[in-house]
Design an enzyme around this catalytic site. Structure first.
Site, mmCIF file in Angstrom:
data_model
loop_
_atom_site.group_PDB
_atom_site.id
_atom_site.type_symbol
_atom_site.label_atom_id
_atom_site.label_comp_id
_atom_site.label_asym_id
_atom_site.label_seq_id
_atom_site.Cartn_x
_atom_site.Cartn_y
_atom_site.Cartn_z
ATOM 1 N N LYS A 83 57.531 41.049 37.124
ATOM 2 C CA LYS A 83 56.224 41.051 36.458
ATOM 3 C C LYS A 83 56.423 40.690 34.999
ATOM 4 C CE LYS A 83 51.913 42.076 37.525
ATOM 5 N NZ LYS A 83 51.195 41.775 38.759
ATOM 6 N N GLY A 98 34.100 48.317 44.094
ATOM 7 C CA GLY A 98 34.468 47.086 43.393
ATOM 8 C C GLY A 98 34.086 45.868 44.215
ATOM 9 N N GLY A 108 34.312 42.605 43.299
ATOM 10 C CA GLY A 108 34.859 41.446 42.591
ATOM 11 C C GLY A 108 35.336 40.407 43.587
ATOM 12 N N VAL A 127 37.953 40.155 45.640
ATOM 13 C CA VAL A 127 38.349 40.627 46.969
ATOM 14 C C VAL A 127 37.214 41.416 47.613
ATOM 15 C CG1 VAL A 127 40.010 41.973 48.301
ATOM 16 C CG2 VAL A 127 40.783 40.736 46.272
HETATM 17 P P1 NAD Z 1 38.159 41.639 40.213
HETATM 18 O O1 NAD Z 1 38.400 41.923 38.778
HETATM 19 O O2 NAD Z 1 37.574 40.328 40.624
HETATM 20 O O3 NAD Z 1 37.205 42.780 40.840
HETATM 21 C C1 NAD Z 1 37.291 44.126 40.542
HETATM 22 C C2 NAD Z 1 35.848 44.641 40.427
HETATM 23 O O4 NAD Z 1 35.887 46.065 40.347
HETATM 24 C C3 NAD Z 1 35.150 44.146 39.160
HETATM 25 O O5 NAD Z 1 33.931 43.492 39.532
HETATM 26 C C4 NAD Z 1 34.902 45.422 38.370
HETATM 27 O O6 NAD Z 1 33.684 45.406 37.649
HETATM 28 C C5 NAD Z 1 34.887 46.475 39.448
HETATM 29 N N1 NAD Z 1 35.177 47.840 39.016
HETATM 30 C C6 NAD Z 1 36.099 48.265 38.116
HETATM 31 N N2 NAD Z 1 36.095 49.609 38.043
HETATM 32 C C7 NAD Z 1 35.160 50.047 38.923
HETATM 33 C C8 NAD Z 1 34.679 51.331 39.309
HETATM 34 N N3 NAD Z 1 35.188 52.460 38.779
HETATM 35 N N4 NAD Z 1 33.690 51.410 40.225
HETATM 36 C C9 NAD Z 1 33.169 50.289 40.766
HETATM 37 N N5 NAD Z 1 33.589 49.044 40.446
HETATM 38 C C10 NAD Z 1 34.564 48.927 39.535
HETATM 39 O O7 NAD Z 1 39.555 41.892 40.955
HETATM 40 P P2 NAD Z 1 39.991 41.423 42.419
HETATM 41 O O8 NAD Z 1 40.773 40.166 42.316
HETATM 42 O O9 NAD Z 1 38.821 41.503 43.348
HETATM 43 O O10 NAD Z 1 41.033 42.572 42.798
HETATM 44 C C11 NAD Z 1 40.579 43.871 43.149
HETATM 45 C C12 NAD Z 1 41.764 44.806 43.236
HETATM 46 O O11 NAD Z 1 42.675 44.340 44.229
HETATM 47 C C13 NAD Z 1 42.584 44.920 41.946
HETATM 48 O O12 NAD Z 1 43.111 46.225 41.864
HETATM 49 C C14 NAD Z 1 43.715 43.939 42.160
HETATM 50 O O13 NAD Z 1 44.866 44.295 41.415
HETATM 51 C C15 NAD Z 1 43.966 44.114 43.639
HETATM 52 N N6 NAD Z 1 44.581 42.940 44.267
HETATM 53 C C16 NAD Z 1 43.950 41.737 44.228
HETATM 54 C C17 NAD Z 1 44.532 40.645 44.833
HETATM 55 C C18 NAD Z 1 43.853 39.293 44.822
HETATM 56 O O14 NAD Z 1 44.256 38.429 45.601
HETATM 57 N N7 NAD Z 1 42.844 39.076 44.003
HETATM 58 C C19 NAD Z 1 45.773 40.770 45.496
HETATM 59 C C20 NAD Z 1 46.378 42.034 45.545
HETATM 60 C C21 NAD Z 1 45.771 43.112 44.921
#
Ligand code: NAD
Length: 353
Positions: A79, A179, A181, A183
């Site tokens: 990382k 969340g 977002g 995913v």
């Molecule tokens: P993202 O930033 O697009 O979405 C996260 C969402 O969660 C945001 O819209 C944010 O406003 C919301 N959020 C934050 N705190 C919150 C809370 N307390 N209550 C409700 N909503 C809240 O991120 P992502 O790419 O969708 O990833 C989501 C999670 O999965 C992260 O922890 C990321 O590390 C993990 N992850 C993602 C991937 C990937 O391929 N994108 C791969 C492995 C792990």
């Protein structure tokens, strides 16, 4: 550029790099390369303290080792972090500096996107280093990893439903997603398409509104989502949401989501088991994005069908882990770490490391 090697127990290499002329300060952690080069995202974040950035890269690099090993990938864990605000105008110069550091590591660490760094940033870094993955499709890469992460979580949910209810069907089950977002929204869409009933929440009102409008899901207050009555709770926002404080209030049979490091403490895996809640280890079921990137790094180049096939196979790994946890009376988290440790141990033994 000033490069310092830091001696950190359990890590193969930790580098602190600084170039004040470019406003650059960053860390790279290579945790373990037994299985292959250390792959992990580059984070750009305005950490309050240097030690916070170092703690973050160490914790996340180690988690990447377990994730790659459990997914059966020929990759290790690493990382990197740059201490800066990603919206700052100095971003291109800082990314170039970090790319030079990565090049200096000679392929021990391959970088990818993370908070504050997107696929276009990675493309720009390629001018300075070849050790970049997770590129846009237009650059021959696998593109956005989140649909693959969502697919892996969905397939894992089916395995959990079969384990708990004896039936993998999504139809007729109730899902709570924290969340919406990248995913979370894609997971919600797939669940709705498969006949599931979905409730979601997001701290950002526009994401919640989009979920209600485009996906037709019910929306609740972010404070309530963890405690919704459901069959499956999917944390898809931040880590450390499963804790001594939250676990007693959960009203779910299963926890299966994409967020990294969902357990606040290792002990929380046992707390969930004691409450009769099945927890699908996050680093096993959210490996879809990493698997997609791994396909891109192979000599044959990126192939979407191959990525989908391998991401779908996360379900088989999870089945093995749940069976092992059941047979040995341990938690799925413990069984998953044991599986990852075994895979690394076998390669070490074969190579006489
Ligand atoms: P993202 O930033 O697009 O979405 C996260 C969402 O969660 C945001 O819209 C944010 O406003 C919301 N959020 C934050 N705190 C919150 C809370 N307390 N209550 C409700 N909503 C809240 O991120 P992502 O790419 O969708 O990833 C989501 C999670 O999965 C992260 O922890 C990321 O590390 C993990 N992850 C993602 C991937 C990937 O391929 N994108 C791969 C492995 C792990």
């Amino acid at each position: 550029m000033r490069i310092q090697n830091l001696a950190v127990d359990g890590f193969e290499r930790v580098v602190r790099a600084e170039d004040p002329a470019r406003g650059f300060l960053g860390f790279v952690a290579v945790h373990d390369t037994t299985l292959g080069p250390a792959l992990g995202g580059l984070r750009m974040w305005p950490y309050a303290q240097e030690r916070d950035a170092l703690a973050d890269v160490l914790r996340l690099a180690e988690a990447m080792t377990w994730k790659a090993a459990a997914a059966g990938l020929p990759l290790g864990g690493g990382k990197a972090a740059v201490l800066a605000d990603a919206r700052d105008g100095g971003k291109p110069a800082r990314l170039a500096a970090m790319a030079e550091v990565i090049e200096m590591l000679g392929g021990a660490y391959i970088t990818a996107e993370d908070v504050g760094v997107n696929a276009e940033d990675l493309t720009a870094m390629r001018a300075h280093t070849a050790h970049v993955a997770g590129l846009p499709r237009s650059e021959g890469g696998g593109g956005d990893p989140s649909p693959f992460t969502a697919l892996g979580v969905l397939e894992s949910m089916k395995v959990c439903l079969a384990e708990v209810f004896g039936d993998p069907a999504i139809k007729g089950r109730r899902f709570a997603i924290q969340g919406l977002g990248n995913v979370g929204a894609q997971l919600a869409r797939r669940l709705v398409e498969a006949g599931g009933s979905v409730v979601g929440a997001d701290l950002r009102p526009e994401k919640a509104a989009a979920g209600a409008k485009a996906l037709g899901i019910a929306i609740v207050d972010p404070d309530r989502i963890l405690y919704e009555s459901c069959d499956v709770l999917a944390p898809c926002a931040l880590g450390a949401v499963l804790s001594e404080e939250s676990i007693p209030g959960l009203k779910t049979a299963i926890v299966a989501g994409s967020a990294n490091n969902q357990l606040a403490r290792p002990r929380d895996a046992a707390r969930l088991k004691e409450r009769g809640i099945l927890y699908a280890p996050d680093f096993v079921i959210n490996a879809g994005g990493l698997i997609n990137i791994a396909v891109e790094t192979e000599p044959a180049g990126y192939r979407e069908e191959e990525a989908v096939r391998r991401v779908t196979a996360i379900a088989e790994t999870l089945k093995q882990i749940l069976a092992r946890a059941r047979e040995t009376g341990t938690t799925p988290q413990r069984a998953a770490i044991a599986l990852a440790e075994e895979r690394i141990g076998q390669v070490r033994a074969a190579n006489h490391i």
